[in-house]
Design a protein around this motif. Structure first.
Motif, PDB file in Angstrom:
ATOM      1  N   VAL A  89      10.001  15.729  34.459  1.00  0.00           N
ATOM      2  CA  VAL A  89       9.148  16.100  33.320  1.00  0.00           C
ATOM      3  C   VAL A  89       8.053  17.035  33.823  1.00  0.00           C
ATOM      4  CG1 VAL A  89       9.493  14.022  31.911  1.00  0.00           C
ATOM      5  CG2 VAL A  89       7.759  13.999  33.704  1.00  0.00           C
ATOM      6  N   PRO A 128       2.713  11.292  30.346  1.00  0.00           N
ATOM      7  CA  PRO A 128       1.635  10.936  29.423  1.00  0.00           C
ATOM      8  C   PRO A 128       0.699   9.881  30.021  1.00  0.00           C
ATOM      9  CG  PRO A 128       3.794  10.343  28.507  1.00  0.00           C
ATOM     10  CD  PRO A 128       4.042  11.000  29.827  1.00  0.00           C
ATOM     11  N   ARG A 136       4.383   4.986  25.809  1.00  0.00           N
ATOM     12  CA  ARG A 136       4.740   6.323  25.323  1.00  0.00           C
ATOM     13  C   ARG A 136       5.958   6.871  26.093  1.00  0.00           C
ATOM     14  NH1 ARG A 136       5.172   9.942  22.462  1.00  0.00           N
ATOM     15  NH2 ARG A 136       4.601  12.136  22.717  1.00  0.00           N
ATOM     16  N   ILE A 137       6.003   6.612  27.392  1.00  0.00           N
ATOM     17  CA  ILE A 137       7.146   7.094  28.191  1.00  0.00           C
ATOM     18  C   ILE A 137       8.439   6.456  27.668  1.00  0.00           C
ATOM     19  CG2 ILE A 137       8.200   7.137  30.497  1.00  0.00           C
ATOM     20  CD1 ILE A 137       5.287   7.033  31.621  1.00  0.00           C
ATOM     21  N   MET A 176       9.403   8.085  24.477  1.00  0.00           N
ATOM     22  CA  MET A 176       9.945   9.437  24.691  1.00  0.00           C
ATOM     23  C   MET A 176      11.376   9.373  25.236  1.00  0.00           C
ATOM     24  SD  MET A 176       6.513  11.267  26.179  1.00  0.00           S
ATOM     25  CE  MET A 176       7.017  12.977  26.232  1.00  0.00           C
ATOM     26  N   SER A 217      13.597   8.402  22.224  1.00  0.00           N
ATOM     27  CA  SER A 217      13.807   9.458  21.222  1.00  0.00           C
ATOM     28  C   SER A 217      14.542  10.657  21.808  1.00  0.00           C
ATOM     29  CB  SER A 217      12.456   9.914  20.669  1.00  0.00           C
ATOM     30  OG  SER A 217      11.760  10.630  21.686  1.00  0.00           O
ATOM     31  N   GLU A 246      13.149  12.714  23.859  1.00  0.00           N
ATOM     32  CA  GLU A 246      12.152  13.717  24.239  1.00  0.00           C
ATOM     33  C   GLU A 246      12.147  13.903  25.760  1.00  0.00           C
ATOM     34  OE1 GLU A 246       7.595  14.195  22.937  1.00  0.00           O
ATOM     35  OE2 GLU A 246       8.714  12.605  21.925  1.00  0.00           O
ATOM     36  N   ILE A 247      12.393  12.791  26.461  1.00  0.00           N
ATOM     37  CA  ILE A 247      12.647  12.855  27.901  1.00  0.00           C
ATOM     38  C   ILE A 247      14.099  12.411  28.087  1.00  0.00           C
ATOM     39  CG2 ILE A 247      12.105  11.913  30.181  1.00  0.00           C
ATOM     40  CD1 ILE A 247       9.338  11.214  29.201  1.00  0.00           C
TER      41      ILE A 247
END
Ligand code: AMP
Length: 534
Positions: free
Chosen positions: A508, A512, A523-524, A527, A530, A532-533
């Motif tokens: 990444v 965050p 949050r990780i 992510m 979803s 996102e990562i």
């Protein structure tokens, strides 16, 4: 008050240093300096000005400020008039800031002009008609409409000296909010008694480390933990009590912090790992002499890679452990053993209990687990300064103090000699195939690979194993094979079980962080879920 009932009071921490060496100095980050005599006179004027505004016993005073000598003065003046200092976390979202101001029922809000863009739009929804006071570092700042005035002008209007009230030692002195992974922020408060005992015990503990270690009267202190985070981990009180030269850096910018360390010959600081990593990565760090700098790392585990990097710069680094609810000191790494051994594990260990602290590691029935350095359980603690509960949150308080011990929500193990090692937060534990995988151990091992800038280990759902660990990392170069090799070497050495080695390492650009600069694992995980990562 009858002298036989003379209790513990934050004001007592101020008397000795001012009496002993009134010429000692406190610097701000912009070239300003004042003596302890001035500092004390300013506290008196603050106390007088705040009292004139109707503040005192029973009122709560919110502060939104950078780390300044003025904030240090408020650390003393507000509790000394019997009011409660509410240190507002300026990194929270505006809605959370509003929540904390309303929940604390602040009587007054002291706000630095830099935070007016956040505060002013919230004011129509502040439920108590709070008195508003502007904080500024420059001449000619415009006082917004509806404000009582600017703080230094209010102070200048007062005469010298102030007659402080006698206070029962259980009087509430400080209040701040901790943000868990779920729900609203929780209010944590401390009394005069607790803050004084915490200061005395930590002074006894760190002040008696032989040689140059620990913290001594000839140290120069600069916090790099924001003063709103557990009242700067209590060190502003301790540094003042010891009469140290102090530096309050204002905003945290790596080049500025490094320049202040050099200019004032700072010898003692404390911070979360990410802040030190940021400092060491700054271009200015390459030429900086940090060999006289002692740094206490808390708020998160100290990864081995960061500890090694710090040692290479000559920094005397150690881990300490605590939390918002513990004032915060609970344990620290062994500062005596580290003087005669370069074994990095001594410095990264969560360590042994500080003076007057009791720590246990227990199973779900609160039975002590074996002290074999392997068997994990929840860490529970007792000390005279642990918060008695969350403000107006009976359910949270009952959970925190279930069975009469404070439940830290951390998982760890204890060695036969009493050395604690935190392996995870209960909420971050990775459960794979029925076994727990320590995310902190994975991070610490991966952090030692050159090219790994930051790394977080989290669990992701897995159909076969329940959960599998995933590493999320900020790296330079093709380091994934080296990370895998290092993890496998740890398996061979018996430091890591085989099933703990993650299949996935995700690159990444940035990891965050929470409002106090820790890896934001919630949050990780979101992510990763979803995509996102990935
Ligand atoms: P806070 O309330 O924001 O200060 O966070 C406290 C939490 O930070 C603790 O409950 C731990 O999970 C974590 N923490 C603090 N110090 C350490 C440490 N030395 N090692 C591992 N985790 C730590």
């Amino acid at each position: 008050m009858d002298g036989r009932g003379f209790g513990l009071n934050i004001g007592q921490l101020l008397k000795t240093p001012v009496g002993r060496n009134p010429e000692q100095v406190v610097h701000d980050g912009d070239g300003g300096v004042q003596t302890y005599r001035d500092l004390h006179a300013g506290i008196d004027r603050l106390a007088a000005g705040l009292t004139r505004l109707g503040l005192g016993v029973g009122s709560t005073v919110a502060v939104l400020d950078w780390d300044t000598p003025r904030y240090l003065q408020l650390f003393f003046a507000v509790p000394m008039i019997g009011a409660t200092l509410h240190t507002v976390n300026i990194r929270l979202s505006p809605e959370q800031i509003l929540y904390t101001i309303n929940h604390a029922e602040d009587y007054a809000i002291l706000c630095h002009e830099d935070f007016l863009p956040v505060l002013l739009p919230l004011l129509p929804r502040v439920t108590r008609a709070a008195k508003l006071i502007l904080l500024t570092d420059r001449e000619g700042a415009v006082v917004p409409e509806g404000f009582q005035g600017e703080l230094s002008a209010l102070m200048a209007a007062e005469g010298p000296g102030f007659s402080y009230p006698d206070l029962p030692e259980e009087t509430r002195a400080t209040l701040f909010y901790t943000t868990g992974t779920t729900g609203d922020p929780k209010g944590v408060s401390y009394s005069h008694r607790q803050l004084v005992l915490h200061t005395l015990a930590v002074t006894a503990d760190l002040g008696t480390v032989p040689g140059k270690g620990g913290i001594k009267r000839d140290d120069v202190y600069m916090p790099i933990t924001p003063l709103f985070h557990v009242h700067g981990w209590g060190f502003p009180y301790l540094a003042t009590f010891l009469g140290l030269k102090q530096v309050y850096p204002g905003r945290y910018e790596p080049s500025r912090l490094l320049a202040l360390i050099a200019q004032h010959e700072v010898t003692f600081s404390h911070c979360v790992p990410t802040i030190l990593a940021m400092l060491l990565a700054a271009p200015e760090a390459a030429g900086a002499d940090l060999s006289r700098w002692k740094v206490l790392i808390g708020g998160s585990a100290l990864p081995e890679g960061l500890a090694l990097q710090a040692r290479a710069k000559g920094i005397d680094i150690h881990a300490a452990y605590g939390m918002s609810e513990t004032c915060p000191f609970v344990t620290h790494a062994d500062m005596v053993a580290s003087q005669s051994s370069e074994e990095i594990g001594i410095r990264t260990a969560t360590g042994r209990p500080a003076a007057m602290v009791e720590v246990r590691v227990v199973d779900l029935e609160m039975r002590d687990v074996a002290h074999d350095g392997r068997t994990t359980g929840e860490v529970i603690a007792r000390a005279p300064w642990l918060t008695h509960g969350y403000l107006r949150n009976a359910a949270g308080t009952a959970e925190l103090w279930a069975g009469g011990w404070m439940h830290t929500g951390d998982v760890g193990h204890m060695a036969p000699d009493g050395t604690l090692r935190i392996t995870d937060r209960l909420k971050d534990v990775i459960k794979s195939g029925g076994e727990w995988v320590s995310s902190l151990a994975l991070e610490s091992i991966a952090s030692t690979v050159p090219g790994v800038r930051e790394v977080a280990a989290v669990g992701v759902p897995d159909a076969r194993w329940g959960e599998r660990p995933v590493l999320v990392a900020v790296v330079e170069g093709e380091v994934e094979p080296a990370i895998r090799a290092r993890l496998m070497a740890a398996v061979t050495a018996g430091d890591l079980p085989k099933w703990a080695v993650p299949e996935r390492i995700c690159r990444v650009g940035a990891i965050p962080k929470t409002s106090v600069g820790k890896l934001d694992k919630k949050r990780i995980r979101a992510m990763l879920a979803s995509g996102e990562i990935g």
